[in-house]
Design a protein around this motif. Sequence first.
Motif, mmCIF file in Angstrom:
data_model
loop_
_atom_site.group_PDB
_atom_site.id
_atom_site.type_symbol
_atom_site.label_atom_id
_atom_site.label_comp_id
_atom_site.label_asym_id
_atom_site.label_seq_id
_atom_site.Cartn_x
_atom_site.Cartn_y
_atom_site.Cartn_z
ATOM 1 N N PRO A 163 -25.988 -13.705 -2.420
ATOM 2 C CA PRO A 163 -26.289 -12.307 -2.745
ATOM 3 C C PRO A 163 -26.887 -12.131 -4.144
ATOM 4 C CG PRO A 163 -24.122 -12.477 -1.738
ATOM 5 C CD PRO A 163 -24.608 -13.878 -1.970
ATOM 6 N N ASP A 164 -26.573 -13.036 -5.078
ATOM 7 C CA ASP A 164 -27.129 -12.924 -6.431
ATOM 8 C C ASP A 164 -28.523 -13.552 -6.561
ATOM 9 O OD1 ASP A 164 -26.662 -15.659 -6.441
ATOM 10 O OD2 ASP A 164 -25.067 -15.597 -7.944
ATOM 11 N N ARG A 174 -16.705 -17.083 -1.289
ATOM 12 C CA ARG A 174 -17.475 -15.828 -1.224
ATOM 13 C C ARG A 174 -18.225 -15.718 0.103
ATOM 14 N NH1 ARG A 174 -20.193 -15.628 -7.199
ATOM 15 N NH2 ARG A 174 -18.236 -15.618 -8.364
ATOM 16 N N TYR A 175 -18.759 -16.849 0.574
ATOM 17 C CA TYR A 175 -19.440 -16.824 1.885
ATOM 18 C C TYR A 175 -18.433 -16.443 2.968
ATOM 19 C CZ TYR A 175 -22.296 -18.032 5.886
ATOM 20 O OH TYR A 175 -23.007 -17.965 7.054
ATOM 21 N N ASP A 222 -17.760 -12.632 2.933
ATOM 22 C CA ASP A 222 -18.830 -11.707 3.337
ATOM 23 C C ASP A 222 -20.101 -12.469 3.725
ATOM 24 O OD1 ASP A 222 -20.311 -9.456 3.841
ATOM 25 O OD2 ASP A 222 -20.533 -8.869 1.737
ATOM 26 N N LYS A 273 -22.441 -11.867 5.860
ATOM 27 C CA LYS A 273 -23.637 -11.041 6.116
ATOM 28 C C LYS A 273 -24.387 -10.689 4.828
ATOM 29 C CE LYS A 273 -23.059 -10.767 10.546
ATOM 30 N NZ LYS A 273 -23.757 -11.720 11.347
ATOM 31 N N ALA A 274 -23.741 -10.853 3.675
ATOM 32 C CA ALA A 274 -24.411 -10.592 2.393
ATOM 33 C C ALA A 274 -25.338 -11.753 2.007
ATOM 34 C CB ALA A 274 -23.377 -10.365 1.302
ATOM 35 N N TRP A 275 -25.190 -12.880 2.661
ATOM 36 C CA TRP A 275 -26.016 -14.059 2.412
ATOM 37 C C TRP A 275 -27.175 -14.064 3.402
ATOM 38 C CZ3 TRP A 275 -24.287 -18.390 -0.749
ATOM 39 C CH2 TRP A 275 -23.093 -18.137 -1.424
ATOM 40 N N PRO A 292 -29.274 -12.903 8.570
ATOM 41 C CA PRO A 292 -28.033 -12.811 7.801
ATOM 42 C C PRO A 292 -27.145 -14.012 8.120
ATOM 43 C CG PRO A 292 -28.445 -10.796 9.038
ATOM 44 C CD PRO A 292 -29.447 -11.801 9.492
#
Length: 148
Positions: free
Chosen positions: A45-46, A121-122, A125, A127-129, A143
């Motif tokens: 996400p970053d 973190r994966y 969430d 779907k944020a990746w 996603p």
Amino acid sequence: MLLLAACSSPAEPPLAASAELQPPDRLILRVSAATALEQAELTAPDGRAFPAQRLVLREPPQPEQDNRRPGVILGGSGGSSSGMDAGIGLSLPLKNPFAAERKRPIAAQAEFRLPPDLLDRYRADPKAWMVYLTFGNATRGIPGPAPE
């Protein structure tokens, strides 16, 4: 008289993806698509990008051979009041020459190494990746799939 006929090509198998986490630092992505996967990249996400460390392709199994063959059948029947009957049959199995062969998906496995905190973190969430998959000249972003 003019007759027109249209045939459609067989539908391509849809893209399917699944993920598996293997602590402490591996994410395994399994992909099934119509064409061979050439590259895979995981984007956090970053914005940090992680190329696949390893890519393994599995070719689809070869189609089963058609074992139908021409044959000759001999038969007969008889009874006390009907007399004797005999017959010969000929079997010619035909395959539809206009039928398009169904495409089989090609399976691939991409392995990513991530620091343990990013793997967590994966997991939290996915779907944020984003996963960017390259097939020939085309790249497709999806996603991150939820881990199994």
